[in-house]
Each structure stands twice: as C-alpha cells, then as structure tokens.
Design a protein around this motif. Structure first.
Motif, mmCIF file in Angstrom:
data_model
loop_
_atom_site.group_PDB
_atom_site.id
_atom_site.type_symbol
_atom_site.label_atom_id
_atom_site.label_comp_id
_atom_site.label_asym_id
_atom_site.label_seq_id
_atom_site.Cartn_x
_atom_site.Cartn_y
_atom_site.Cartn_z
ATOM 1 N N LEU A 145 -1.854 -3.351 -5.426
ATOM 2 C CA LEU A 145 -2.054 -1.904 -5.350
ATOM 3 C C LEU A 145 -1.386 -1.316 -4.121
ATOM 4 C CD1 LEU A 145 -5.815 -1.651 -6.425
ATOM 5 C CD2 LEU A 145 -3.800 -1.048 -7.788
ATOM 6 N N GLY A 146 -1.510 -2.010 -2.981
ATOM 7 C CA GLY A 146 -0.911 -1.508 -1.755
ATOM 8 C C GLY A 146 0.602 -1.499 -1.817
ATOM 9 N N THR A 147 1.187 -2.599 -2.262
ATOM 10 C CA THR A 147 2.649 -2.700 -2.321
ATOM 11 C C THR A 147 3.238 -1.709 -3.304
ATOM 12 O OG1 THR A 147 2.546 -5.055 -1.745
ATOM 13 C CG2 THR A 147 4.573 -4.263 -2.746
ATOM 14 N N LEU A 148 2.721 -1.712 -4.529
ATOM 15 C CA LEU A 148 3.265 -0.813 -5.558
ATOM 16 C C LEU A 148 3.014 0.651 -5.216
ATOM 17 C CD1 LEU A 148 2.273 -2.789 -8.789
ATOM 18 C CD2 LEU A 148 4.521 -2.663 -7.687
ATOM 19 N N GLY A 149 1.857 0.937 -4.646
ATOM 20 C CA GLY A 149 1.557 2.318 -4.273
ATOM 21 C C GLY A 149 2.492 2.834 -3.197
ATOM 22 N N LEU A 150 2.757 2.016 -2.182
ATOM 23 C CA LEU A 150 3.673 2.437 -1.117
ATOM 24 C C LEU A 150 5.085 2.660 -1.650
ATOM 25 C CD1 LEU A 150 2.524 0.130 1.837
ATOM 26 C CD2 LEU A 150 2.246 2.606 1.667
ATOM 27 N N ASP A 157 10.396 1.229 1.673
ATOM 28 C CA ASP A 157 11.300 0.135 1.309
ATOM 29 C C ASP A 157 10.509 -1.117 0.918
ATOM 30 O OD1 ASP A 157 13.461 1.716 1.786
ATOM 31 O OD2 ASP A 157 13.792 1.002 3.830
ATOM 32 N N VAL A 158 11.171 -2.019 0.192
ATOM 33 C CA VAL A 158 10.478 -3.162 -0.397
ATOM 34 C C VAL A 158 9.817 -4.043 0.657
ATOM 35 C CG1 VAL A 158 10.767 -5.261 -1.764
ATOM 36 C CG2 VAL A 158 12.008 -3.192 -2.400
ATOM 37 N N ILE A 159 10.585 -4.496 1.664
ATOM 38 C CA ILE A 159 10.035 -5.439 2.635
ATOM 39 C C ILE A 159 8.865 -4.844 3.413
ATOM 40 C CG2 ILE A 159 10.532 -6.682 4.779
ATOM 41 C CD1 ILE A 159 11.445 -8.153 2.349
ATOM 42 N N PRO A 160 8.975 -3.629 3.992
ATOM 43 C CA PRO A 160 7.798 -3.057 4.664
ATOM 44 C C PRO A 160 6.603 -2.867 3.732
ATOM 45 C CG PRO A 160 9.781 -1.863 5.283
ATOM 46 C CD PRO A 160 10.157 -2.773 4.156
ATOM 47 N N ALA A 161 6.868 -2.475 2.476
ATOM 48 C CA ALA A 161 5.773 -2.282 1.523
ATOM 49 C C ALA A 161 5.086 -3.600 1.210
ATOM 50 C CB ALA A 161 6.305 -1.644 0.239
ATOM 51 N N VAL A 162 5.871 -4.649 0.992
ATOM 52 C CA VAL A 162 5.299 -5.967 0.713
ATOM 53 C C VAL A 162 4.498 -6.459 1.917
ATOM 54 C CG1 VAL A 162 5.869 -8.398 0.328
ATOM 55 C CG2 VAL A 162 7.018 -6.627 -0.999
ATOM 56 N N LEU A 401 8.272 -2.914 10.478
ATOM 57 C CA LEU A 401 7.480 -1.732 10.172
ATOM 58 C C LEU A 401 7.935 -0.529 10.978
ATOM 59 C CD1 LEU A 401 4.024 -3.541 10.411
ATOM 60 C CD2 LEU A 401 5.334 -3.127 8.332
ATOM 61 N N THR A 402 7.845 0.643 10.378
ATOM 62 C CA THR A 402 8.075 1.885 11.109
ATOM 63 C C THR A 402 6.837 2.188 11.954
ATOM 64 O OG1 THR A 402 7.114 3.245 9.356
ATOM 65 C CG2 THR A 402 9.471 2.753 9.212
ATOM 66 N N PRO A 403 6.975 3.015 12.998
ATOM 67 C CA PRO A 403 5.785 3.366 13.794
ATOM 68 C C PRO A 403 4.654 3.946 12.956
ATOM 69 C CG PRO A 403 7.779 4.019 14.956
ATOM 70 C CD PRO A 403 8.209 3.542 13.595
ATOM 71 N N ALA A 404 4.990 4.785 11.983
ATOM 72 C CA ALA A 404 3.948 5.383 11.140
ATOM 73 C C ALA A 404 3.232 4.326 10.310
ATOM 74 C CB ALA A 404 4.556 6.446 10.226
ATOM 75 N N LEU A 405 3.977 3.366 9.761
ATOM 76 C CA LEU A 405 3.361 2.324 8.950
ATOM 77 C C LEU A 405 2.548 1.371 9.825
ATOM 78 C CD1 LEU A 405 3.087 1.492 6.049
ATOM 79 C CD2 LEU A 405 5.140 0.085 6.261
ATOM 80 N N GLU A 406 3.034 1.086 11.042
ATOM 81 C CA GLU A 406 2.247 0.283 11.985
ATOM 82 C C GLU A 406 0.900 0.942 12.250
ATOM 83 O OE1 GLU A 406 4.376 -0.224 15.581
ATOM 84 O OE2 GLU A 406 5.699 -1.798 14.816
ATOM 85 N N ALA A 407 0.929 2.233 12.550
ATOM 86 C CA ALA A 407 -0.310 2.958 12.839
ATOM 87 C C ALA A 407 -1.219 2.995 11.622
ATOM 88 C CB ALA A 407 0.017 4.372 13.313
#
Length: 445
Positions: A145-150, A157-162, A401-407
């Motif tokens: 759910l998390g990967t596909l939703g992102l 992008d695939v790698i950050p989402a995974v 990860l981007t700063p936003a995704l890290e947070a």
C-alpha cells in the motif's frame, strides 16, 4: 594570517570530537529521562535530541551532507580554545564528521546483533501459523500500500517509494514486549502471537532492507537480479537460523574452555565480524550480517552473558546513531505555513495512515478457534520504533530519500511508536489483567 601549527590542529580536532560527544550524550540523556517519565520509549528522546541540536534546531551537530551551517558561536568557542580562526575550525569539523558516523555504525551493528540475539525462535515456532500469517500480512500490506500509493498518488520515483514502503514493514520487538509486559499480557495468547510475529517481521524486514539498499546502489530493477538478491538474502538468514542449532553449541563449547577476561564479548565480536563477509560478497548492506550473527547465537547457553556485554555498547553507540538521524532531519519541510510544504504533509499523513491500517489489519489475517482479541494483536504490531529508525538512517546515508520523504517517514515512525502504547492501554483497560501465566500449551503449533 599566522602559520598554523600541527599542535593547534591536533587540539582543535580533539576539542571538536570531545565537544560533539558531550553535546550528543547530554542532549540524549536529558530527553530520554523526560520520555521515561512519560512512559514512552527512550529512543524517541534520542531522536528528538538530535532534532534539537541539528539542522532543525541549534546547529551544534550538523552533518556536512545537509549543507547546514554550524553554529558560529560554537565555532568561535572552539577556535578560541585552540587558538585558531573559526573558518579553520569549520573545515576541520566537516572533515572529521565521517569519524562520528563510523562510530554511529558500531551502534547500529550492535543494536541489530542484539535484536537478532533476543529473537526467541522457539516462541515463533510455538505460535505456529497464527504468528506467521500475522507477520506476512503485517509486512505485505504496509509495503504494498505504501509503495504503490506513493508511486500512483504522489508520483514518487520507484526506489524512494520502495524504500519508504519497506520502512513500514518491521515491528519493534522491544517496544511491543515492554507494553505487553506492563499490561501483564506478555504470556497471553495475543502477546505470544504478536511477539512471535514481530520476530518474523524483523527477519523479513531486514531481508527487504538489504535487497532495497543493494538495488539502490546498483541501480538495476530487472526482475532477474531482484529475485536473485531476495533468494540469496533469504537463504543467508535461514542458514543463520539453522546455524543457531549447530554453531551456538560450538560457541558454548569454546567459551567453556576460555579463561581470559572478556572471553564472551571478544568471541561474540568474532562471530559478528565473520557474519559480515557473506553480505559483502553478495553486495548487501552490513546490517544483514549483524542481525544474522545475533540469530546464530540466539540459542546459546551464554545468551544472557552476551547481552550483558553488548548492551553497554548499544547504550553508548546506538545513542549516537539515533541522535545523528535527528540531526540531519530538516523539519522546516513540514511547516504548514509554507504552501510548498503542504504536499509533503499530505504524504506524511498518508504514510502514517497506511502504517497504522496495515498493521491493525494483520490482526484479522489468521484463523483461530480460540477467543482472541484481534485488535490487540493488530495494535501490538504497530510500533516501528528503533527498527523503523534504522531503515530511515540507512536510507538517509544512502541518499535515497528527499528531505520531505525523510521527514514523512520520521513522522510515521514517531506516530506509530507513540500511538501503539496509548491505544493498547485504552483497548485492554476494561479487560482483567490476571497473572502473567504461560499459555503455550493452549496454542496449537
């Protein structure tokens, strides 16, 4: 400018190193003491301490890769003590920071070794298919759910989402066991299912972590290499579990014949370092080897002695690891007053929702003829705790990860870790907390 002597540089490097440790440990202890009194996990205090002294706070400990500016007051103080200009001290500060990160990695490896060591494999066997089903559901649901939703809703992008999806898979055994113990439910049917599932969750989560970070390093998303990595990682962990039945007795035989002080600690360290070789050969991250080393020795007769030797190392160096995660977090990206940040806040809310719903739903994933509070099982699987922070730290180090995704991941970890103890206490408050009896005879294998 006067010539700078080697002695001045040596003094400055010493002051920088000692000053960083002093700031880290004082801040971590103060916040940990506060959270203990609030009956919350101390690792969250260490994380918040990092935020306060890092790029989102006082700028006393600033990882160079964040492009943050170290506090001018701190640089001037160190410069005056070493009789050096502040700009020279700033350069030395940046150059020496990798040494601190290496020390933090010692804490990470020790923590994962201890996690593997405390994995009660017999408990996992005792609760059989119920724990296995809960663990698999608790991994697959948040991950998918998390990967596909992102990827579909937020175009990540695939790698950050995974990686973000993978960060939601594991369950903190330590936090879960602590809460169930306080509620006198550790030996209840629900408690045993959750603890057994959490053990398997960690195993699956570490395998996923190793595969994702390896893929990110190689940049290949072809199905063949992915299946090869997954198969090799699973074989490696299964081999470690198998070795716990054979290598652990050999370890005990050796320890029983050693007489010099520190025999348990040194021999355990030898096993730990030996387990780093297979991950290095297959291109995985070293944490998989540290966890496998703990699994290998989990059935040793000297487990208690190993734990006593490792826990002080974890207390010191894992503190640095968690604080450093906080120091690199730029929480300004979560400021709702800035319109540019609102999309990131929506991502954070989405991750928290999926992280909670995926684990709670796992409580309804197994069949049972005996009365079982499935909501308690699901809530018990919720806290990510130190395991989620390990994922976040490795993702940050690998620059995935981007700063936003890290947070957003940070808020997910904090949210699930805070919510789980509170919700569990609310759900069981009306139940009778009888004696902490052993129900294993009632649980089918």
């Amino acid at each position: 400018m006067p010539e700078i002597g080697a002695h001045q540089l040596e003094v400055a490097e010493t002051l920088i190193g000692v000053g960083r440790f002093l700031i880290i440990f004082v801040a971590a202890r103060l916040l940990a003491e506060l959270l203990v009194r609030l009956q919350l996990p101390t690792i969250l205090g260490e994380l918040v301490a990092g935020v306060l002294i890092g790029v989102s706070g006082l700028h006393l400990v600033v990882p160079p890769e964040t492009q943050g500016v170290v506090s001018q007051g701190l640089l001037q103080l160190l410069g005056s003590l070493a009789d050096l200009p502040a700009d020279v001290v700033r350069d030395l500060y940046a150059e020496s920071f990798p040494n601190l990160q290496e020390v933090a990695n010692i804490g990470l490896f020790a923590l994962l070794f201890l996690t593997g060591l405390e994995s009660e494999l017999d408990e996992l066997v005792a609760v059989g298919t119920q724990a296995t089903t809960v663990a698999v559901a608790g991994v697959l649901l948040p991950f998918a759910l998390g990967t596909l939703g992102l990827m579909t809703l937020f175009h990540v992008d695939v790698i950050p989402a995974v990686f973000a999806g993978a960060s939601m898979t594991a369950t903190s055994i330590g936090i879960t066991a602590s809460v169930f113990g306080e509620l006198k439910m550790l030996r209840s049917r629900e408690g045993q299912i959750v603890i057994g599932a959490a053990v398997l969750d960690d195993i699956l989560g570490i395998v996923i972590l190793a595969v994702v970070v390896s893929l990110a390093g190689g940049g290949s998303l072809a199905i063949g290499p992915i299946l090869k990595l997954v198969a090799a990682a699973v074989v490696f962990v299964v081999a470690a579990i198998g070795l716990s039945r054979s290598a652990a007795p050999a370890f005990d035989w050796l320890i029983d014949r050693l007489k010099a002080p520190g025999d348990v600690a040194v021999t355990s360290f030898v096993v730990l370092t030996a387990c780093f070789f297979p991950p290095a050969v297959f291109g995985w991250e070293p944490p998989l080897g540290a966890f496998a080393a703990g699994l290998t020795l989990s059935t040793s007769r000297h487990t208690h002695e190993i734990e006593q030797a490792v826990k002080p190392i974890v207390a010191l160096f894992a503190t640095i690891f968690f604080v450093l995660i906080g120091t690199g977090m730029d929480l300004s990206v979560l400021n709702p007053m800035d319109p540019a940040n609102r999309a990131g806040l929506v991502v954070a809310a989405f991750l928290l929702l999926v992280a909670v719903a995926g684990k709670v739903a796992s409580g309804w994933s197994f069949l049972s003829q005996q009365p079982t509070n499935r909501l308690v099982v699901g809530l018990g699987m919720m806290p990510r705790g130190e395991v989620g922070l390990i994922f976040l730290g490795l993702g940050t180090q690998a620059k995935l990860l981007t700063p936003a995704l890290e947070a957003a991941i940070l808020l997910m970890v904090i949210g699930t870790t805070f919510l789980a103890p509170v919700l569990l206490r609310l759900v069981v408050s009306g139940q009778s907390n009888g004696p902490d009896v052993d129900p294993l005879a009632e649980i089918p294998t």
